[in-house]
Design a protein around this motif. Structure first.
Motif, mmCIF file in Angstrom:
data_model
loop_
_atom_site.group_PDB
_atom_site.id
_atom_site.type_symbol
_atom_site.label_atom_id
_atom_site.label_comp_id
_atom_site.label_asym_id
_atom_site.label_seq_id
_atom_site.Cartn_x
_atom_site.Cartn_y
_atom_site.Cartn_z
ATOM 1 N N TYR A 234 32.969 41.853 40.650
ATOM 2 C CA TYR A 234 34.167 40.974 40.424
ATOM 3 C C TYR A 234 35.239 40.917 41.819
ATOM 4 C CZ TYR A 234 37.565 38.588 37.477
ATOM 5 O OH TYR A 234 38.104 37.712 36.828
ATOM 6 N N ARG B 161 45.528 46.167 41.749
ATOM 7 C CA ARG B 161 45.969 44.940 40.951
ATOM 8 C C ARG B 161 46.232 43.485 41.684
ATOM 9 N NH1 ARG B 161 49.437 41.346 39.118
ATOM 10 N NH2 ARG B 161 50.303 41.391 36.999
ATOM 11 N N TRP C 251 44.456 40.585 37.263
ATOM 12 C CA TRP C 251 43.718 41.585 36.679
ATOM 13 C C TRP C 251 43.949 42.722 37.635
ATOM 14 C CZ3 TRP C 251 40.271 42.722 40.275
ATOM 15 C CH2 TRP C 251 39.999 41.598 41.578
ATOM 16 N N SER C 252 43.305 43.597 36.871
ATOM 17 C CA SER C 252 43.425 44.978 37.779
ATOM 18 C C SER C 252 42.294 45.916 37.428
ATOM 19 C CB SER C 252 44.743 45.779 37.206
ATOM 20 O OG SER C 252 44.633 46.049 35.724
ATOM 21 N N GLU D 151 49.395 42.644 32.939
ATOM 22 C CA GLU D 151 48.142 42.404 33.240
ATOM 23 C C GLU D 151 47.004 42.841 32.409
ATOM 24 O OE1 GLU D 151 47.426 46.356 35.869
ATOM 25 O OE2 GLU D 151 49.418 45.997 36.060
ATOM 26 N N ARG D 152 45.793 42.552 32.959
ATOM 27 C CA ARG D 152 44.420 42.825 32.136
ATOM 28 C C ARG D 152 43.629 43.730 33.152
ATOM 29 N NH1 ARG D 152 39.694 41.305 31.426
ATOM 30 N NH2 ARG D 152 39.426 39.587 32.752
ATOM 31 N N ARG D 153 43.460 44.952 32.558
ATOM 32 C CA ARG D 153 42.399 45.716 33.362
ATOM 33 C C ARG D 153 40.998 45.508 32.942
ATOM 34 N NH1 ARG D 153 45.230 48.554 35.351
ATOM 35 N NH2 ARG D 153 45.472 50.719 34.654
ATOM 36 N N ILE D 154 40.246 45.260 33.969
ATOM 37 C CA ILE D 154 39.032 44.570 33.866
ATOM 38 C C ILE D 154 38.134 45.580 32.598
ATOM 39 C CG2 ILE D 154 36.600 44.268 34.994
ATOM 40 C CD1 ILE D 154 38.878 42.314 35.689
ATOM 41 N N ARG E 54 46.336 42.746 27.215
ATOM 42 C CA ARG E 54 46.959 42.756 28.372
ATOM 43 C C ARG E 54 48.120 44.044 28.244
ATOM 44 N NH1 ARG E 54 46.139 38.498 31.463
ATOM 45 N NH2 ARG E 54 48.102 38.886 32.424
#
Length: 310
Positions: A73, A131, A136-137, A277-280, A285
């Motif tokens: 990704y 990040r 996403w992060s 943010e959303r951590r993979i 979030r």
């Protein structure tokens, strides 16, 4: 007596898969998915980094993102605009042999032979939060050396104030260059004090192995308190300059992408908020941390208006 011939698929019991291994089939399937996501690299390179990266010098305080996600990704527009394109298309990149020209305002310019550098450099592993400006992060265990050590080796002149970086620009190896989304080749830059900071890493690997092509092989920058696009991949030139260099995203859209591009939850992208943010691998979030959670860099920007210099 009735004779029953053995079918073609028959195997003796001694060749059956042991039950514990069968029950662990999910791990096996996961490893196959990982192998598909990560292009092969030379075994000697993998072993070399694995041996030299045993010293972990920094933890992120949370578990690393699985390698399959880190390798599958990506934003690497030289191979396509979709997040899965780099893993599918980066096999065309030839990361060896490779050289990096280091020059500009320095006393000792050099041409860095990357294979030789990888074999000899004192690699260490650092687990950094990473990040993306899109929200996403990840948490990634990079294998690298402080970029400051390279700066010290070339001895910048007193009036060098910035470092300018350039990515490979070969359409045969990078099919995404046929898209006009950016003015190729990709360019980035840092102030020299940012480049000298101990957190700034020149990375040749992740998870103890050499960088997969889609993650920026053979050498990339990692600047963990800035958005991901500042961490330029597949570097071919590094120049020390007196004035602020042009950078690809800042040239393409200066209203959206500033030169500094520090992670700052209080400065929104014009088209979306940067506050969360959303951590993979997670559905929830989380709040975005100033400087991506690396407060030790705050002194670099003392007295600066971080809304103006975004």
């Amino acid at each position: 007596m009735v004779y029953h011939p053995r079918p073609s698929w028959w195997l003796p019991e001694r060749e059956a898969t042991p039950e514990p291994l069968y029950l662990n089939r999910r791990a096996i399937v996961g490893s196959l998915a990982l192998a598909a996501a990560v292009p092969a690299v030379a075994a000697t390179g993998v072993d070399r980094l694995a041996k030299l990266a045993h010293r972990r010098t920094r933890e992120a305080g949370e578990p690393p993102t699985p390698l399959a996600d880190v390798a599958g990704y990506n934003n690497f527009y030289e191979f396509g605009l979709d997040k899965a394109d780099p893993a599918r298309r980066a096999g065309s990149l030839r990361p060896s042999p490779w050289t990096v020209a280091i020059g500009g305002l320095v006393k000792k310019p050099l041409i860095l032979d990357v294979d030789r550098f990888i074999a000899r450099a004192p690699w260490e592993e650092r687990v950094y939060r990473f990040r993306c400006v899109e929200g996403w992060s990840m948490v990634i265990p990079w294998v690298g050396v402080p970029f400051a050590s390279l700066i010290q080796a070339v001895e910048p002149l007193g009036h060098a104030r910035y470092v300018a970086f350039r990515t490979l620009g070969d359409p045969e190896q990078m099919p995404g260059l046929r898209s006009p989304v950016l003015d190729w080749p990709y360019r980035e830059g840092l102030r020299i004090d940012e480049a000298m900071h101990d957190l700034t890493l020149l990375a040749a690997g992740l998870y103890g192995r050499r960088l997969p092509n889609q993650n920026g092989a053979p050498l990339r920058l990692v600047v963990p308190w800035k958005y991901g696009f500042k961490s330029i991949k597949s570097i071919v030139s590094i120049d020390f300059v007196a004035t602020q260099p042009p950078t690809s995203w800042n040239v393409a859209s200066p209203r959206e992408y500033g030169f500094y591009s520090n992670v700052n939850p209080e400065v929104d992208h014009p088209r979306w908020s940067q506050a969360r943010e959303r951590r993979i691998g997670e559905f929830r979030r989380r709040p975005t941390l100033l400087f991506n959670g690396y407060p030790e860099v705050a002194g670099l920007y003392a007295g600066m208006d971080l809304r103006r210099f975004f």
